[in-house]
Motif scaffolding. Sequence first.
Motif, PDB file in Angstrom:
ATOM      1  N   GLY A   1      75.367  36.671  -9.867  1.00 37.29           N
ATOM      2  CA  GLY A   1      74.693  37.970  -9.984  1.00 37.29           C
ATOM      3  C   GLY A   1      75.356  38.779 -11.080  1.00 37.29           C
ATOM      4  O   GLY A   1      76.289  39.529 -10.845  1.00 37.29           O
TER       5      GLY A   1
ATOM      6  N   SER B   1      77.186  31.113  -6.240  1.00 37.24           N
ATOM      7  CA  SER B   1      76.459  32.287  -6.714  1.00 37.24           C
ATOM      8  C   SER B   1      76.959  33.643  -6.222  1.00 37.24           C
ATOM      9  O   SER B   1      76.203  34.416  -5.637  1.00 37.24           O
ATOM     10  CB  SER B   1      74.965  32.143  -6.366  1.00 37.24           C
ATOM     11  OG  SER B   1      74.475  30.890  -6.773  1.00 37.24           O
ATOM     12  N   PRO B   2      78.238  33.938  -6.481  1.00 36.36           N
ATOM     13  CA  PRO B   2      78.746  35.276  -6.126  1.00 36.36           C
ATOM     14  C   PRO B   2      78.253  36.326  -7.119  1.00 36.36           C
ATOM     15  O   PRO B   2      77.565  35.981  -8.087  1.00 36.36           O
ATOM     16  CB  PRO B   2      80.261  35.105  -6.229  1.00 36.36           C
ATOM     17  CG  PRO B   2      80.453  34.018  -7.237  1.00 36.36           C
ATOM     18  CD  PRO B   2      79.267  33.095  -7.101  1.00 36.36           C
ATOM     19  N   ASN B   3      78.611  37.576  -6.867  1.00 37.83           N
ATOM     20  CA  ASN B   3      78.147  38.661  -7.733  1.00 37.83           C
ATOM     21  C   ASN B   3      79.299  39.276  -8.502  1.00 37.83           C
ATOM     22  O   ASN B   3      80.369  39.523  -7.944  1.00 37.83           O
ATOM     23  CB  ASN B   3      77.465  39.723  -6.875  1.00 37.83           C
ATOM     24  CG  ASN B   3      76.301  39.134  -6.104  1.00 37.83           C
ATOM     25  OD1 ASN B   3      75.457  38.448  -6.666  1.00 37.83           O
ATOM     26  ND2 ASN B   3      76.281  39.369  -4.807  1.00 37.83           N
TER      27      ASN B   3
ATOM     28  N   ASP C   1      64.202  34.683  -9.947  1.00 36.60           N
ATOM     29  CA  ASP C   1      64.054  33.388  -9.283  1.00 36.60           C
ATOM     30  C   ASP C   1      62.771  32.673  -9.711  1.00 36.60           C
ATOM     31  O   ASP C   1      62.749  31.438  -9.799  1.00 36.60           O
ATOM     32  CB  ASP C   1      64.111  33.563  -7.761  1.00 36.60           C
ATOM     33  CG  ASP C   1      65.558  33.575  -7.268  1.00 36.60           C
ATOM     34  OD1 ASP C   1      66.391  32.911  -7.903  1.00 36.60           O
ATOM     35  OD2 ASP C   1      65.850  34.248  -6.274  1.00 36.60           O
TER      36      ASP C   1
ATOM     37  N   GLU D   1      71.924  24.285  -6.677  1.00 31.77           N
ATOM     38  CA  GLU D   1      72.415  25.631  -6.972  1.00 31.77           C
ATOM     39  C   GLU D   1      73.166  26.165  -5.768  1.00 31.77           C
ATOM     40  O   GLU D   1      72.633  26.198  -4.664  1.00 31.77           O
ATOM     41  CB  GLU D   1      71.213  26.542  -7.310  1.00 31.77           C
ATOM     42  CG  GLU D   1      71.643  27.892  -7.831  1.00 31.77           C
ATOM     43  CD  GLU D   1      70.776  29.026  -7.318  1.00 31.77           C
ATOM     44  OE1 GLU D   1      69.686  29.240  -7.858  1.00 31.77           O
ATOM     45  OE2 GLU D   1      71.204  29.700  -6.367  1.00 31.77           O
TER      46      GLU D   1
ATOM     47  N   ILE E   1      68.591  25.009  -3.322  1.00 32.77           N
ATOM     48  CA  ILE E   1      69.318  26.280  -3.414  1.00 32.77           C
ATOM     49  C   ILE E   1      69.983  26.571  -2.076  1.00 32.77           C
ATOM     50  O   ILE E   1      69.335  26.581  -1.041  1.00 32.77           O
ATOM     51  CB  ILE E   1      68.380  27.452  -3.811  1.00 32.77           C
ATOM     52  CG1 ILE E   1      67.739  27.188  -5.181  1.00 32.77           C
ATOM     53  CG2 ILE E   1      69.144  28.781  -3.808  1.00 32.77           C
ATOM     54  CD1 ILE E   1      66.815  28.301  -5.681  1.00 32.77           C
TER      55      ILE E   1
ATOM     56  N   HIS F   1      79.773  33.304   0.526  1.00 29.64           N
ATOM     57  CA  HIS F   1      79.835  32.530  -0.717  1.00 29.64           C
ATOM     58  C   HIS F   1      80.717  31.296  -0.551  1.00 29.64           C
ATOM     59  O   HIS F   1      80.472  30.258  -1.159  1.00 29.64           O
ATOM     60  CB  HIS F   1      80.366  33.394  -1.868  1.00 29.64           C
ATOM     61  CG  HIS F   1      79.461  34.549  -2.204  1.00 29.64           C
ATOM     62  ND1 HIS F   1      79.880  35.850  -2.156  1.00 29.64           N
ATOM     63  CD2 HIS F   1      78.155  34.587  -2.562  1.00 29.64           C
ATOM     64  CE1 HIS F   1      78.877  36.650  -2.484  1.00 29.64           C
ATOM     65  NE2 HIS F   1      77.813  35.898  -2.738  1.00 29.64           N
TER      66      HIS F   1
ATOM     67  N   THR G   1      71.907  29.137   0.225  1.00 31.08           N
ATOM     68  CA  THR G   1      72.308  30.540   0.479  1.00 31.08           C
ATOM     69  C   THR G   1      72.315  30.801   1.979  1.00 31.08           C
ATOM     70  O   THR G   1      71.843  29.986   2.759  1.00 31.08           O
ATOM     71  CB  THR G   1      71.334  31.594  -0.122  1.00 31.08           C
ATOM     72  OG1 THR G   1      70.184  31.693   0.723  1.00 31.08           O
ATOM     73  CG2 THR G   1      70.940  31.296  -1.534  1.00 31.08           C
TER      74      THR G   1
ATOM     75  N   HIS H   1      74.402  30.501  -9.804  1.00 30.38           N
ATOM     76  CA  HIS H   1      73.457  31.578 -10.124  1.00 30.38           C
ATOM     77  C   HIS H   1      74.151  32.930  -9.865  1.00 30.38           C
ATOM     78  O   HIS H   1      73.837  33.657  -8.920  1.00 30.38           O
ATOM     79  CB  HIS H   1      72.226  31.411  -9.232  1.00 30.38           C
ATOM     80  CG  HIS H   1      71.044  32.252  -9.594  1.00 30.38           C
ATOM     81  ND1 HIS H   1      70.117  31.876 -10.532  1.00 30.38           N
ATOM     82  CD2 HIS H   1      70.610  33.442  -9.121  1.00 30.38           C
ATOM     83  CE1 HIS H   1      69.167  32.793 -10.607  1.00 30.38           C
ATOM     84  NE2 HIS H   1      69.442  33.763  -9.758  1.00 30.38           N
TER      85      HIS H   1
ATOM     86  N   TYR I   1      65.194  40.778  -8.509  1.00 34.75           N
ATOM     87  CA  TYR I   1      65.835  39.533  -8.065  1.00 34.75           C
ATOM     88  C   TYR I   1      64.783  38.417  -7.991  1.00 34.75           C
ATOM     89  O   TYR I   1      65.010  37.291  -8.440  1.00 34.75           O
ATOM     90  CB  TYR I   1      66.429  39.827  -6.678  1.00 34.75           C
ATOM     91  CG  TYR I   1      67.268  38.754  -6.052  1.00 34.75           C
ATOM     92  CD1 TYR I   1      68.373  38.230  -6.712  1.00 34.75           C
ATOM     93  CD2 TYR I   1      66.979  38.298  -4.764  1.00 34.75           C
ATOM     94  CE1 TYR I   1      69.165  37.260  -6.093  1.00 34.75           C
ATOM     95  CE2 TYR I   1      67.770  37.335  -4.150  1.00 34.75           C
ATOM     96  CZ  TYR I   1      68.853  36.815  -4.815  1.00 34.75           C
ATOM     97  OH  TYR I   1      69.632  35.862  -4.204  1.00 34.75           O
TER      98      TYR I   1
ATOM     99  N   GLN J   1      68.342  34.993   3.427  1.00 37.77           N
ATOM    100  CA  GLN J   1      67.469  34.953   2.244  1.00 37.77           C
ATOM    101  C   GLN J   1      66.295  33.987   2.407  1.00 37.77           C
ATOM    102  O   GLN J   1      65.565  33.731   1.452  1.00 37.77           O
ATOM    103  CB  GLN J   1      68.292  34.579   1.000  1.00 37.77           C
ATOM    104  CG  GLN J   1      69.408  35.571   0.738  1.00 37.77           C
ATOM    105  CD  GLN J   1      69.953  35.506  -0.681  1.00 37.77           C
ATOM    106  OE1 GLN J   1      69.232  35.261  -1.636  1.00 37.77           O
ATOM    107  NE2 GLN J   1      71.236  35.744  -0.817  1.00 37.77           N
TER     108      GLN J   1
ATOM    109  N   PHE K   1      63.075  33.243  -0.218  1.00 37.43           N
ATOM    110  CA  PHE K   1      62.761  31.972  -0.887  1.00 37.43           C
ATOM    111  C   PHE K   1      61.395  31.421  -0.473  1.00 37.43           C
ATOM    112  O   PHE K   1      60.722  30.786  -1.284  1.00 37.43           O
ATOM    113  CB  PHE K   1      63.881  30.954  -0.682  1.00 37.43           C
ATOM    114  CG  PHE K   1      65.047  31.225  -1.586  1.00 37.43           C
ATOM    115  CD1 PHE K   1      64.932  31.036  -2.957  1.00 37.43           C
ATOM    116  CD2 PHE K   1      66.234  31.723  -1.082  1.00 37.43           C
ATOM    117  CE1 PHE K   1      65.981  31.322  -3.814  1.00 37.43           C
ATOM    118  CE2 PHE K   1      67.294  32.018  -1.932  1.00 37.43           C
ATOM    119  CZ  PHE K   1      67.168  31.816  -3.296  1.00 37.43           C
TER     120      PHE K   1
HETATM  121  N1  ARG Z   1      73.995  36.316  -5.735  1.00 39.05           N
HETATM  122  C1  ARG Z   1      73.273  36.127  -4.508  1.00 39.05           C
HETATM  123  C2  ARG Z   1      74.081  36.655  -3.326  1.00 39.05           C
HETATM  124  O1  ARG Z   1      75.266  36.863  -3.433  1.00 39.05           O
HETATM  125  C3  ARG Z   1      72.937  34.688  -4.237  1.00 39.05           C
HETATM  126  C4  ARG Z   1      72.022  34.041  -5.251  1.00 39.05           C
HETATM  127  C5  ARG Z   1      71.204  32.965  -4.644  1.00 39.05           C
HETATM  128  N2  ARG Z   1      70.391  32.262  -5.584  1.00 39.05           N
HETATM  129  C6  ARG Z   1      69.224  32.656  -6.062  1.00 39.05           C
HETATM  130  N3  ARG Z   1      68.600  31.849  -6.910  1.00 39.05           N
HETATM  131  N4  ARG Z   1      68.675  33.771  -5.730  1.00 39.05           N
HETATM  132  O2  ARG Z   1      73.538  36.851  -2.267  1.00 39.05           O
END
Ligand code: ARG
Length: 571
Positions: free
Chosen positions: A163, A124-126, A320, A121, A338, A135, A340, A161, A316, A344, A348
């Motif tokens: 957002g 994963s942008p938002n 997960d 994974e 994953i 990202h 990131t 993933h 959030y 984070q 995790f």
């Molecule tokens: N969307 C989140 C961000 O921009 C990252 C997601 C990471 N993955 C997850 N499974 N939480 O920071």
Amino acid sequence: MMQNLSTQLEILFLKATKDAFGLEDPVEITQSTKESFGDYQCNSALKFAKNLGKNPRDVAKMMMDHIDDPNKLIEKMEIAGPGFINIQICHTFLEKDLEKILDDKRLGVPLPTRKEKIICEFSSPNIAKAMHVGHLRSTIIGDSLARLFEFLGHDVLRLNHVGDWGTQFGMLITYLKMYQPEVLNNKSDTHIEDLMQWYKDSKQKFDESPIFKKSAQEEVVKLQGGNLDSISAWTHICDISRRAFQEIYNLLDVHLNERGESFYNPYLKEVVDTFEKTGLVKIDNGAKCVFLEGFTNKEGDPLPLIIQKSDGGYNYATTDLAGFKFRVTHDKADRIIIVTDIGQSMHFKMVYAAALKAGLIDPAKTQFDHVPFGLVLSPEGTKFKTREGETVRLSELLDESILAAKKLLCDRDVENLEESAKILGIGAVKYADLSCNRIKDYTFSFERMLKFEGNTVAFILYAFVRIQSIKRKLTERPSLKKITLSHPTEFALALQIRRFGESLKSMEDELLPNRLTDYLYQLAEKFHSFFRDCRVEGSEEELSRLLLCDQTADIIEEGLSILGIKTLSKM
Ligand code: ARG
């Protein structure tokens, strides 16, 4: 199946320790830290000596005496320092061993003992927000890990993933319905920049106007309840962002399957129920919290993992947790990775600990790795922003790199300038990122990443291009696959060629792409030394040397492709 040289040595040393001491402990063989020491070393005698209550040098000697090497893999062994064994590989063995990999599509890289289902994974942008340099790092690192596992022969599922769920959509939909209805109706040509602006505006309205706030909250309930109108507005918003993300993925040549946060929405309640059933939930200020051993805040108080807010909304973290469950039960993942930013890591750690506690994941069946990376800094060492203090647009950043590459290539002999500039420009951005240890912060500099000297993509591509030009000059292809290694730099290159699998193994073990970039950098250096010292065309060893060149080029091509980088035939 071809085995790495280190593995072949391990097998010899395992047998020797068993014969000498009746020990069946694992033996560790590593590449020598210095070439003058030898090719490989075994440091296990020190550990065995401790357990056996013997002198480590004596143990090393006993191990060496018990080595049974019928294929004559080892040329020479020597005890050094407190009990290290330095090992030199036999030239004739390497010649024969290399001949075997010339016809091997896997370039001497062994297949995995078991094919695994690996979820990777990344990116994963938002939605409705900018895809930023963090990202970009996640995308580049994650893609290279996915490519590695694919090349090794695993079954990889690449997940994005995104957002795409949460209370902010209530605000945004309400705002668009009130102020930009045409966007939702006629699918006008909306750009992500507009969306980001409306996002900011809607946030402001939300904070200022109680009426707006109330409608936004009602909109969230409607959206979560599956109201068709709300879902259609939400889909439309997501599509605008998606198009912008896709532009970046196309430029980077990255493929992903989108499975955003919204995907797990139907499973959230069930997850909270599971936690409640196991008695792990405590109510704190109306919120459902899980407290886990070993997690405390600065004051030393237990740190809660909130899985349901006091207003009934999920977090959030809840998503997960549902993600772990789905990937284990539905995807049957053997491994979950994953990628990131390092910020984070705590999240995790907690989510994984909670998932273990509730039995959502069984560590004996599914391995989990969070792969963190550091910040991206500007060449001045500050946070990466435009001069105006805004976040840098990724598409502009990549275009700038392509343009800089074009300037470099325009007076060189290239096949297709546009295409070559794209390969070099994008390759430079990827390589610069991947060649730093990902845990560290990374300084972004076009100037450095586009150099032709040092650990850069251009330096490696240059070795590749050189080989292509040698090959163009020679019309006759070697039919007889016979290798002779006569010069020391030739042997060094041959050994490096044979170590491709070892470099992939160490990238895999540590999930560090810079293990592979280091390897490729050394391969290019060794090739350049070989090329300086050994004549190819017209030499007595021409055919053998051509085979070495060919093999070098194939490995550079495959290695770069694992990093997501394409090659050029001329430069
Ligand atoms: N969307 C989140 C961000 O921009 C990252 C997601 C990471 N993955 C997850 N499974 N939480 O920071």
